[in-house]
Design a protein around this motif. Structure first.
Motif, PDB file in Angstrom:
ATOM      1  N   LYS A   6       0.839  -1.198   0.000  1.00  0.00           N
ATOM      2  CA  LYS A   6       0.000   0.000   0.000  1.00  0.00           C
ATOM      3  C   LYS A   6       0.871   1.243   0.000  1.00  0.00           C
ATOM      4  N   ASP A   7       1.860   1.265   0.886  1.00  0.00           N
ATOM      5  CA  ASP A   7       2.764   2.416   0.957  1.00  0.00           C
ATOM      6  C   ASP A   7       3.550   2.576  -0.343  1.00  0.00           C
ATOM      7  N   ASN A  10       1.238   4.038  -2.851  1.00  0.00           N
ATOM      8  CA  ASN A  10       1.072   5.474  -2.590  1.00  0.00           C
ATOM      9  C   ASN A  10       2.298   6.261  -3.066  1.00  0.00           C
ATOM     10  N   GLN A  14       2.350   9.192  -5.930  1.00  0.00           N
ATOM     11  CA  GLN A  14       2.940  10.521  -5.761  1.00  0.00           C
ATOM     12  C   GLN A  14       4.004  10.808  -6.824  1.00  0.00           C
ATOM     13  N   CYS A  41      -6.772   0.785  -0.574  1.00  0.00           N
ATOM     14  CA  CYS A  41      -6.274   0.555  -1.936  1.00  0.00           C
ATOM     15  C   CYS A  41      -7.402   0.638  -2.955  1.00  0.00           C
ATOM     16  N   ASN A  44      -7.808   4.263  -3.463  1.00  0.00           N
ATOM     17  CA  ASN A  44      -6.724   4.950  -4.169  1.00  0.00           C
ATOM     18  C   ASN A  44      -6.605   4.542  -5.643  1.00  0.00           C
TER      19      ASN A  44
END
Length: 123
Positions: A6-7, A10, A14, A41, A44
């Motif tokens: 997930k990180d 992300n 970005q 998720c 996103n």
């Protein structure tokens, strides 16, 4: 593992590496190990699809997330994502209906930036 992916997703989002962000989010959604992480998720991924110009997929994911989400913050985000992608697909009735629902949702919670953006898109 899911939190790392997930990180990572992300981070890719970005960095505007939308394809790799979609890959990370998809892996998590398909495993469904941790429901909270999976829901983030699912929230996103429509944004990554939108930024990549994949509006049909963005709409499908935003709708799917809205069906399972009970978090007001994620709900508002995905209503906005659904409206934006609908506009890009010339689905104006869906966009207007979604924005009206979003305004109602925001009125029940605090008026925030999402509220202001939805009002701006309607006018």
């Amino acid at each position: 593992m899911e939190i790392f992916l997930k990180d990572q997703g992300n981070d890719f989002l970005q960095q505007k590496d939308f394809g790799r962000a979609i890959e990370c989010y998809t892996k998590i959604i398909n495993t469904e190990e941790d429901e909270a992480v999976m829901l983030v998720c699912y929230s996103n991924r429509p944004n990554a699809y939108f930024e990549k110009g994949m509006y049909t997929e963005s709409i499908a994911d935003a709708r799917a997330c809205l069906k399972i989400c009970d978090d007001p913050r994620l709900t508002k985000k995905n209503m906005m994502r659904l409206a934006r992608a609908s506009i890009c697909m010339n689905q104006f009735e869906t966009a207007v209906s979604t924005l009206k629902d979003l305004i109602k949702c925001c009125q029940h919670h605090n008026k925030d930036s999402c509220f202001k953006r939805s009002e701006k898109l309607l006018h």
